[in-house]
Design an enzyme around this catalytic site. Structure first.
Site, mmCIF file in Angstrom:
data_model
loop_
_atom_site.group_PDB
_atom_site.id
_atom_site.type_symbol
_atom_site.label_atom_id
_atom_site.label_comp_id
_atom_site.label_asym_id
_atom_site.label_seq_id
_atom_site.Cartn_x
_atom_site.Cartn_y
_atom_site.Cartn_z
ATOM 1 N N SER A 95 0.740 -1.195 0.064
ATOM 2 C CA SER A 95 -0.040 0.007 0.017
ATOM 3 C C SER A 95 0.933 1.192 0.002
ATOM 4 C CB SER A 95 -0.875 0.066 1.265
ATOM 5 O OG SER A 95 -0.010 -0.375 2.283
ATOM 6 N N GLY A 96 2.311 1.024 0.296
ATOM 7 C CA GLY A 96 2.972 2.347 0.022
ATOM 8 C C GLY A 96 3.315 2.720 1.587
ATOM 9 N N GLY A 97 2.557 2.512 2.518
ATOM 10 C CA GLY A 97 2.759 3.046 4.007
ATOM 11 C C GLY A 97 4.208 2.646 4.520
ATOM 12 N N PHE A 98 4.530 1.497 4.236
ATOM 13 C CA PHE A 98 5.675 0.769 5.036
ATOM 14 C C PHE A 98 6.865 1.723 4.228
ATOM 15 C CE2 PHE A 98 8.255 -2.037 7.177
ATOM 16 C CZ PHE A 98 9.163 -2.346 6.406
ATOM 17 N N ASP A 148 -1.603 1.296 5.906
ATOM 18 C CA ASP A 148 -1.304 1.040 7.100
ATOM 19 C C ASP A 148 -0.126 1.832 7.912
ATOM 20 O OD1 ASP A 148 0.457 -0.482 5.830
ATOM 21 O OD2 ASP A 148 0.598 -1.924 7.373
ATOM 22 N N GLN A 190 -1.948 -5.199 12.816
ATOM 23 C CA GLN A 190 -0.862 -4.470 13.296
ATOM 24 C C GLN A 190 -1.052 -4.760 14.802
ATOM 25 O OE1 GLN A 190 1.779 -3.368 12.342
ATOM 26 N NE2 GLN A 190 1.426 -2.546 9.946
ATOM 27 N N GLY A 217 4.236 -5.321 10.605
ATOM 28 C CA GLY A 217 4.745 -4.908 11.952
ATOM 29 C C GLY A 217 5.734 -6.028 12.444
ATOM 30 N N CYS A 310 23.168 -24.732 -10.360
ATOM 31 C CA CYS A 310 24.118 -25.837 -9.800
ATOM 32 C C CYS A 310 24.465 -26.915 -10.752
ATOM 33 C CB CYS A 310 23.290 -26.278 -8.527
ATOM 34 S SG CYS A 310 23.171 -25.299 -7.295
ATOM 35 N N HIS A 336 19.772 -19.100 -8.519
ATOM 36 C CA HIS A 336 19.641 -20.218 -7.426
ATOM 37 C C HIS A 336 19.064 -19.894 -6.133
ATOM 38 C CE1 HIS A 336 21.420 -23.179 -4.660
ATOM 39 N NE2 HIS A 336 21.420 -22.121 -3.799
#
Ligand SMILES: NCc1cc(CSc2ccccc2)c2nc(N)[nH]c(=O)c2c1
Ligand SMILES: [Zn+2]
Length: 371
Positions: A95-98, A148, A190, A217, A310, A336
């Protein structure tokens, strides 16, 4: 009518681990699932076709970054994220808040929303629950997240309680303006490290009603044991019949503990970011490819891994690429690492299907002690 359909196939008899299937407008996702992060509409160093080849089923894009550059309206004019980045599978956008809280410079949080300065050019911006929904609608992801506040860690109980209550009010505002019927909206629980606040947050979101529920959170600087404890006591607060997503988690052991607690969806920059720093994951623990001990090591990163890297490249060659600053170093290490994470999820799903997740978890730790 929701844009997604989650089927809980079964719960493991020896743990809270769940096997599920999530159908979206852009395809089906088997859960538990790891979601590679594609911040700027690209999972760094990988083409969409390569992502599919390593087992990626859904990828993440970052609302804050795409709002900043190239702009959500430009992405919309280019047909939306799927067309813009040539990925036809499911996409989830945050949402962009973080990112505002963690990336933006000076910021001011009010009930209305968040005013902040761009990390690119210092210009002033404002994001609210309503504008976050508008931006995510323009980007066109299949799963979008409520706006949030991810509170800082540590923070006192009073701050966390007030922040959680505002996040609940913001969640209702998001649902009230959600535009697109072809997008699923997840609420974000939260409440910091406090179980009573986590329970109150989960109940408040369920009263509003969402297509899925995320645990925000966590992995915000707390001890790993505390992170696992919060996942453990939070999962039972969430509805059984909806997808459960832990945001920004984590190292392989964190995914194992999150699945064990009953979560279904995970994302983290670790496999892609660590790859670019020469850190690769193996069934016996981590390995830093730039180590001198690998200079003439003919072994693959992980002898137990069946991935393209690998099968074809030695640790000696991968170390040489890294030390030479070659672009191929990032590409092969990323290839990998993503294969490791996605194969770990596939193994967990198989173990849950066969009712032996407790053994799978035990073997996961036992192998790492052989290092
Ligand atoms: N470090 C944990 C974390 C990570 C993310 C980012 S998850 C992500 C990143 C990029 C793209 C999509 C999702 C979060 N996002 C929100 N909205 N709230 C949180 O509490 C939170 C906590
Ligand atoms: Zn491999």
């Amino acid at each position: 009518m929701s844009a997604i359909d989650f089927k809980l196939i079964k719960t493991d008899s020896s743990s809270a681990a769940r096997l599920g299937s999530l159908t979206t407008p852009h395809g089906k996702i088997d859960t538990p699932i790891f979601m590679p992060v594609g911040t700027h509409a690209t999972v760094k160093a990988m083409t969409p076709e390569e992502l599919t080849e390593v087992g990626a089923q859904i990828i993440l894009a970052n609302t804050y970054h795409l709002y900043m550059r190239p702009g959500h309206e430009l992405v919309a004019r280019m047909g939306g994220l799927h067309e813009f980045m040539h990925w036809q599978g499911p996409i989830l956008t945050d949402s962009g808040g973080f990112q505002v809280f963690s990336l933006g410079e000076l910021r001011k949080i009010t009930e209305e929303g968040v005013k902040f300065q761009s990390h690119l050019d210092g210009s002033y911006h404002f994001i609210s629950p309503e504008t976050s929904m508008e931006i995510q609608a323009a980007l066109g992801g299949d799963i979008i997240m409520c706006f949030d506040e991810c509170p800082p860690y540590p923070a006192d109980y009073a701050y966390i309680a007030k922040s959680m209550e505002m996040t609940s009010r913001w969640a209702l505002r998001c649902k009230n303006v959600k535009k697109r019927a072809d997008q699923a909206l997840f609420g974000i629980v939260q409440g910091g490290m406090f179980s009573d606040l986590r329970e109150r947050s989960a109940l408040a979101l369920q009263e509003i009603g969402f297509d899925g529920y995320a645990l925000g959170g966590v992995s915000v600087g707390e001890e790993k044991e505390l992170m696992h404890e919060v996942m453990g006591f939070s999962a039972p607060f969430l509805p059984v019949d909806k997808p459960r997503y832990v945001m920004g988690i984590g190292a392989p052991e964190d995914l194992i503990e999150g699945i064990n607690a009953g979560f279904d969806m995970f994302d983290c920059v670790m496999p892609t970011r660590n790859a670019r720093n020469g850190m690769v994951f193996t069934s016996f623990g981590r390995l830093n490819i730039k180590g001198a001990r690998y200079a003439e090591d003919r072994l693959p990163i992980d002898p137990e891994c069946g991935c393209y890297v690998c099968k074809n490249y030695s640790r000696a060659y991968l170390r040489h690429l890294f030390k030479s600053g070659e672009i191929l170093a990032s590409r092969l290490n990323t290839w990998h690492n993503l294969h490791y994470y996605l194969s770990l999820m596939a193994g967990a799903r198989q173990a849950i299907a066969e009712d032996r997740f407790a053994d799978f978890r035990r073997d996961f730790y036992a192998k790492r002690e052989t290092m």
